[in-house]
Write a protein that holds these residues in place. Sequence first.
Motif, PDB file in Angstrom:
ATOM      1  N   GLU A  88       0.855  -1.200   0.000  1.00  0.00           N
ATOM      2  CA  GLU A  88       0.000   0.000   0.000  1.00  0.00           C
ATOM      3  C   GLU A  88       0.883   1.240   0.000  1.00  0.00           C
ATOM      4  N   GLU A  89       1.928   1.198   0.824  1.00  0.00           N
ATOM      5  CA  GLU A  89       2.843   2.343   0.887  1.00  0.00           C
ATOM      6  C   GLU A  89       3.617   2.481  -0.425  1.00  0.00           C
ATOM      7  N   THR A  90       3.975   1.345  -1.020  1.00  0.00           N
ATOM      8  CA  THR A  90       4.688   1.362  -2.306  1.00  0.00           C
ATOM      9  C   THR A  90       3.858   2.071  -3.374  1.00  0.00           C
ATOM     10  N   LEU A  91       2.583   1.701  -3.471  1.00  0.00           N
ATOM     11  CA  LEU A  91       1.721   2.319  -4.484  1.00  0.00           C
ATOM     12  C   LEU A  91       1.556   3.820  -4.225  1.00  0.00           C
ATOM     13  N   ALA A  92       1.313   4.191  -2.974  1.00  0.00           N
ATOM     14  CA  ALA A  92       1.153   5.612  -2.639  1.00  0.00           C
ATOM     15  C   ALA A  92       2.429   6.371  -2.965  1.00  0.00           C
ATOM     16  N   HIS A  93       3.568   5.756  -2.646  1.00  0.00           N
ATOM     17  CA  HIS A  93       4.849   6.404  -2.912  1.00  0.00           C
ATOM     18  C   HIS A  93       5.078   6.572  -4.414  1.00  0.00           C
ATOM     19  N   GLU A  94       4.819   5.520  -5.186  1.00  0.00           N
ATOM     20  CA  GLU A  94       5.036   5.610  -6.635  1.00  0.00           C
ATOM     21  C   GLU A  94       4.113   6.650  -7.281  1.00  0.00           C
ATOM     22  N   ARG A  95       2.913   6.805  -6.732  1.00  0.00           N
ATOM     23  CA  ARG A  95       2.021   7.853  -7.256  1.00  0.00           C
ATOM     24  C   ARG A  95       2.620   9.245  -7.010  1.00  0.00           C
ATOM     25  N   ARG A  96       3.265   9.408  -5.853  1.00  0.00           N
ATOM     26  CA  ARG A  96       3.925  10.688  -5.572  1.00  0.00           C
ATOM     27  C   ARG A  96       5.094  10.911  -6.525  1.00  0.00           C
ATOM     28  N   VAL A  97       5.843   9.840  -6.811  1.00  0.00           N
ATOM     29  CA  VAL A  97       6.984   9.956  -7.736  1.00  0.00           C
ATOM     30  C   VAL A  97       6.490  10.334  -9.133  1.00  0.00           C
ATOM     31  N   THR A  98       5.379   9.744  -9.548  1.00  0.00           N
ATOM     32  CA  THR A  98       4.784  10.093 -10.848  1.00  0.00           C
ATOM     33  C   THR A  98       4.484  11.599 -10.896  1.00  0.00           C
ATOM     34  N   ALA A  99       3.919  12.113  -9.824  1.00  0.00           N
ATOM     35  CA  ALA A  99       3.603  13.551  -9.763  1.00  0.00           C
ATOM     36  C   ALA A  99       4.881  14.387  -9.847  1.00  0.00           C
TER      37      ALA A  99
END
Length: 174
Positions: A88-99
């Motif tokens: 869950e943290e991985t997905l949230a983190h990768e979404r931030r990296v995308t931004a």
Amino acid sequence: MLSQRLQDALNAQINAEFWSAYLYLSMSMDCAAKGLKGTSHWFSVQFREEQDHARILIDYMLSRGGVVKLAPIAEVRTSWNSPLEAFEETLAHERRVTAMFDELCRLAAEEHDYATANRLVWFVDEQIEEESEAQEKLDALRAVEGNKFGIYMLDKELGARTYTPAAPLAAQGE
Ligand code: MG
């Protein structure tokens, strides 16, 4: 020549990639400590990939005469309650990296730096994969939640992940 604004933003992104590497290494060690050998391996491959991302940005800056500044890497969390929580943290983190990459693309366009914009395309594509892979693992973990055998089998599957150097690095023979 890279503008100072872009150099600052790229240096910040290099730091963010190393922070991501740190985060996944921490997840890998936590999983190993909890007997999840395959999940630990999956995150250790992720750790290597994040270092590749930093390296690609470093090589790019150097090729454009930029000055790379390696800033301190902030502390990361060391324990997760379950692999589900880690993903869950991985997905949230990768979404931030995308931004972050979206913002870098905006900046490159604003600076009329098309070479940087082109280099960033690889990362924009990579982020699609990062997010969909994390989502896929998360879906699988949710499907087996509370089922020890399911988690055991999934851990085995995650252990089969192989590391291949990121395409831009492979292209230059690294
Ligand atoms: Mg990355």
